[in-house]
Design an enzyme around this catalytic site. Structure first.
Site, short mmCIF file in Angstrom:
data_model
loop_
_atom_site.label_atom_id
_atom_site.label_comp_id
_atom_site.label_asym_id
_atom_site.label_seq_id
_atom_site.Cartn_x
_atom_site.Cartn_y
_atom_site.Cartn_z
N LYS A 61 0.81 -1.23 0.00
CA LYS A 61 0.00 0.00 0.00
C LYS A 61 0.84 1.27 0.00
O LYS A 61 0.40 2.32 -0.47
CB LYS A 61 -0.91 0.01 1.23
N SER A 90 1.13 -9.72 -0.26
CA SER A 90 0.86 -8.28 -0.29
C SER A 90 1.18 -7.53 0.99
O SER A 90 1.38 -6.32 0.95
CB SER A 90 -0.59 -8.04 -0.69
#
Lengths: 322, 322
Positions: free
Chosen positions: A53, A303
């Site tokens: 992110k 992720s």
């Protein structure tokens, strides 16, 4: 807003050079044996802020004018996007306000506050976080940094695939976790123009299969707020910008059970010795569940690594989560 | 047996090239901030078999004649050495028998069996494992592969420091976990001839401070079987071969509390996203406890990652271990 392109991803890569970490691509004899494939793990769990992110958030905030940055930024997030905006804002001198759900993992709350952000709470089951944040932005003049449905965010996340395909240019398959679709949309922009072109599959929890349903329906389908241990994959519908990119380029969506996600976290932790949060482990869950035919070269995006300690303890004890 | 030298470590490095993994050296802004030093973590947790032990075991078994290998090897170990000998024996075609304590961590037992070794159990509090294994070797013609007190083992483990100093040649300090002393002895052979020469400190649990006591006494001191969460650091006295090397070259021994070890495991896991077992985390524990003056370039050997899942769950819940 114009949909982003591969050129936008390349521009994001330039902006992120020397700021975002070029995360390692891990390989493991153990995982190859367990899956029957040759697996390449892009470990965004080692990214700054603990997840991919940071790439999108930094790129988006860096794209603002100095005046916009000075007026501050606002975000809504169950966790990793919050940390990412907080860290990026701190690095770029923009005051950060984050709307977080009252049931956000404690570790993510602490980290977000640790980067100097101010937190506003909301009830995930009853309040519309997007509306709350948008109202706050209108009232204060702050710029909203959305979690996935924004060209600069998508372009930033696409640098994950750019780096992976630079290092391993001949993947047959690429598995990418899907929440709102920012990560996979960015990766698709890169992979669809890469030769040889890998088949890119999104992976989501069975309990949060809004994207699978949407692709089947041919339009964005909204589901009720899902209950899944993969707290980063809880968005209830694909994005307006991300969904057409998935429709056009994705090979499909694989869905995994909660137990398969927990098993993937356990294998990554106990065998490969890396901490990956449940949302980040869905690609490995799909592989371990046999959803990808063996014998291929498979890239998997891990992720993020911001697991809640108590959830993790429960996974290690093979218990239901607390 | 002749004490090993740096030349033996170089020979071991040649034998291990392409077989042992050249483990990564990790850095972390977070850890640098927490410790006030520049920290370089040599992550042997990513070594084959999950710990540095593979280096020495493979080198030792590879040094045997084909006839010796065919007759098999035997080892005694609470865990990582067992896995290492089992894996190395499997790779080199030598049948492996391992004497393990009845309270060995379940994950280490499973992994040892997974590499095809046969296990004989013993009671850690009442039986002398070295004597049991030596008797077995006499009866069967198998070769004993001792856990630390052997020139080939020490030389193999020294390749850890060789690789670290190749990558980071200008360390002020190097912190190495000390059980029987094989790892630190090998590292000292390398570091003592490296320019600039780093100050090499051993780190052991306060509860298992046989090496600290021995260095103070100027002779090998034996302690009762210690209770510590760092199960790999439970040997009750320094080795005959390793101790003189420590006496000659070590800058000293740092001792850490059980809580400091647990905190180091937590920080490595939750902040750096890497799983390091308690024995492997003592160097970081010493840093976090402030035992090393700040502002230096500090190398730390993370010696292994084979943590027991239930112990780890307890650490995450900040509970006493089960």
């Amino acid at each position: 807003m114009n949909p982003p392109t591969r050129a936008d991803v390349l521009a994001a890569a330039q902006r992120l050079a020397g700021v975002a970490r070029r995360t390692p691509v891990l390989t493991s004899r153990t995982l190859d044996q367990l899956t029957g494939s040759q697996v390449f793990l892009k470990a965004e769990s080692f990214q700054r802020g603990g997840a991919f992110k940071f790439r999108g958030a930094y790129h988006a905030i860096a794209s603002l004018t100095p005046a916009q940055r000075a007026a501050g930024v606002v975000a809504f997030s169950s966790g990793n996007h919050a940390q990412a905006v907080a860290l990026a804002g701190q690095l770029l001198g923009a005051p950060v306000t984050v709307f977080m759900p009252t049931d956000a993992p404690a570790a993510k709350v602490a980290a977000t506050q640790g980067y100097g952000a101010r937190i506003h709470w909301y009830d995930r089951q009853r309040e519309d976080r997007a509306a709350l944040a948008a109202a706050y932005a209108r009232e204060t003049g702050a710029t909203l940094i959305p979690p996935f449905d924004h060209p600069a965010i998508i372009a930033g996340q696409g640098t994950v695939a750019l780096e992976l395909l630079e290092e391993v240019p001949d993947l047959d398959v690429l598995l990418v976790p899907v929440g709102g679709g920012g990560l996979i949309a960015g990766c698709l922009l890169v992979a669809s123009e890469h030769a040889p072109r890998p088949a890119v599959f999104g992976v989501e929890p069975m309990a949060a299969d809004d994207t699978a349903r949407s692709l089947r329906a041919g339009r964005r389908v909204r589901i009720p707020p899902p209950e899944t241990i993969a707290d980063g994959l809880r968005p209830t519908e694909p994005g307006e910008l991300t969904f057409p990119i998935l429709q056009r380029f994705a090979a499909g969506i694989l869905t995994v059970s909660e137990e398969a996600i927990r098993e993937a976290v356990r294998v990554l932790l106990l065998r490969l010795k890396v901490l990956v949060e449940p949302s980040g482990a869905v690609g490995v869950a799909a592989l371990l569940a046999g959803l990808v035919p063996a014998g291929q070269r498979v890239g998997v995006v891990l992720s993020g690594g911001n697991a809640d300690p108590l959830h993790l303890a429960a996974i290690l004890r093979a218990e239901a989560p607390p």
